[in-house]
Write an enzyme that holds these catalytic residues in place. Structure first.
Site, PDB file in Angstrom:
ATOM      1  N   HIS A 217      41.894 -23.630 -37.759  1.00 50.26           N
ATOM      2  CA  HIS A 217      40.958 -23.548 -38.883  1.00 50.26           C
ATOM      3  C   HIS A 217      41.053 -22.131 -39.217  1.00 50.26           C
ATOM      4  CE1 HIS A 217      38.263 -22.511 -35.676  1.00 50.26           C
ATOM      5  NE2 HIS A 217      37.280 -23.966 -35.686  1.00 50.26           N
ATOM      6  N   ARG A 228      44.842  -1.722 -37.576  1.00 52.97           N
ATOM      7  CA  ARG A 228      45.283  -0.745 -36.680  1.00 52.97           C
ATOM      8  C   ARG A 228      46.162  -1.824 -34.764  1.00 52.97           C
ATOM      9  NH1 ARG A 228      41.314   3.528 -37.355  1.00 52.97           N
ATOM     10  NH2 ARG A 228      42.388   5.708 -38.167  1.00 52.97           N
ATOM     11  N   ASP A 249      36.469 -25.956 -47.488  1.00 54.26           N
ATOM     12  CA  ASP A 249      35.126 -26.779 -48.339  1.00 54.26           C
ATOM     13  C   ASP A 249      33.523 -25.521 -49.288  1.00 54.26           C
ATOM     14  OD1 ASP A 249      34.299 -24.887 -46.065  1.00 54.26           O
ATOM     15  OD2 ASP A 249      33.228 -26.699 -45.067  1.00 54.26           O
ATOM     16  N   ASP A 275      37.646 -30.783 -39.875  1.00 55.96           N
ATOM     17  CA  ASP A 275      37.119 -30.483 -38.983  1.00 55.96           C
ATOM     18  C   ASP A 275      35.151 -31.015 -39.027  1.00 55.96           C
ATOM     19  OD1 ASP A 275      36.401 -28.582 -36.858  1.00 55.96           O
ATOM     20  OD2 ASP A 275      35.821 -27.305 -37.732  1.00 55.96           O
TER      21      ASP A 275
END
Length: 386
Positions: A217, A228, A249, A275
């Site tokens: 995800h 950096r 979503d 998920d």
């Protein structure tokens, strides 16, 4: 033994859309060829005004319809969850486990490994372990007490219990021994994903060089990008030949961030996932994700303690619609990102994720607004929205 033909306005193939015509369904439930005309008297399913797409493939889904993979309830996984996912357009999925003890995860492997062929709805194509080899800093809605360095011996024990069905496992690449673990696991044919990680860009590169090929995800549960230190997010953007999972979503990742990721990776390396947790398809209210209390409201699932996102309640069919409505993917690209690309990411595109002669005729019927109308398995209608 009769052949059936589907008539529709558009058919979503992997690398083109075929406009009009007919798609052959063989008597044994396989896709045949696309033809322009059929003989008089042929059996035709008339979906004029609608589109035909391959069945969707969810490679990261924890639960649905009140079921959680962590409950390790056979009937819940192979019947309740499998059947209910058909209403989301999903015809193939990887039941997904969370961080837990070796023994609990082994038991889940054993249950699915022994019973996955009994699935009565969406097909169980493998298992995904989202954990336990993560970093505590980015634990998300998972129990840090079980997080540890990777062990190939543990993996072997799980895979044996799963009868070879452990298809994907996630690690944080900064964990001690992760590169060696990744290299050994990918040699066995299982895919390794990187996520829930505070890794630097260089550590992420080492993980990818060892063979990891998927990002869990994208954006969520990973060190961000700065000017950096590119971190994990920078690695997702920059490392080629890898697949980024993406939860579309509108809550986990804002649409513009989804757009930037897709521009960096290309639509052909972004796999839409849900998920989703047990509250998917259920009313708002109180639920559990693994061992954590969750409140579901306003389209999100959040931990009661702290308010962090705890999985989603997304339906994969809505993820497709969202990326099109947000203007960041064409209809063809959106369908591909929820079917062929996730299948490719875990190496099951030889059996699902596309319309191709000889493949099981697992497909969905969409209206021109990409709303799901019907779902088919092996050429048989198994869900209708009306």
């Amino acid at each position: 033994m009769t052949t059936t033909y589907i008539k529709a306005d558009k058919f979503f193939y992997p690398y083109e859309s075929k406009m009009g015509g007919y798609l052959e369904l063989t008597a044994d439930g396989k896709f045949g060829n696309h033809v322009e005309q059929v003989a008089d008297g042929s059996t035709v399913l008339d979906y004029s005004g609608k589109f035909i797409a391959p069945g969707l493939v969810d490679t990261h889904v924890h639960g649905y319809a009140g079921v959680d993979v962590m409950d390790n309830h056979k009937d819940g996984i192979v019947h309740t969850m499998s059947d209910a996912l058909l209403s989301t357009g999903v015809t193939s999925f990887l039941p997904t486990a969370l961080t837990a003890s070796y023994e609990q995860l082994r038991d889940i492997c054993q249950t699915i490994g022994e019973h996955y062929t009994e699935a009565t709805g969406a097909k169980i194509q493998g298992i995904f372990f989202e954990g336990p080899y993560f970093t505590e800093k980015y634990k998300g809605a998972q129990n840090a007490a079980y997080m540890r360095n990777p062990s190939f011996e543990e993996f072997q024990g799980w895979q044996e219990a799963a009868k070879g069905m452990l298809l994907k496992i996630a690690v944080a690449p900064e964990r001690d021994g992760s590169a060696e673990f990744i290299a050994k696991v990918v040699e066995t044919g299982t895919k390794v994903a990187l996520g829930h990680s505070d890794a630097t860009y260089e550590q992420a590169v080492r993980g990818a060089e060892a063979g990891a090929s998927i990002w869990v995800h994208a954006y969520n549960g990973m060190r961000g990008l700065t000017h950096r230190e590119l971190g994990m997010v920078g690695a997702v953007y920059e490392i080629p030949h890898t697949y980024a999972e993406l939860i579309c979503d509108g809550h986990h990742v804002v649409p513009k961030a989804c757009d930037i990721l897709i521009k960096q990776k290309g639509h052909d390396h972004v796999a839409l996932i849900t998920d989703c947790m047990r509250a998917g398809g259920e009313p708002d209210g109180d639920y559990m994700l693994g061992e954590y209390p969750v409140i579901v409201e306003n389209g999100t699932a959040r931990l009661k303690d702290g308010g962090n996102l705890a999985g989603s309640i997304l339906k994969l069919k809505d993820g497709i619609k969202n990326v099109v409505d947000w203007g960041i993917a064409s209809q063809e690209e959106a369908v591909m990102m929820a079917s062929l690309i996730p299948a490719k990411s875990v190496g099951i595109d030889d059996k699902c994720g596309r319309i191709k002669p000889g493949f099981d005729a697992d497909f969905i019927v969409l209206d021109p607004n990409l709303e799901l109308s019907e779902t088919y398995l092996k050429g048989q209608k198994v869900y209708s929205a009306s």
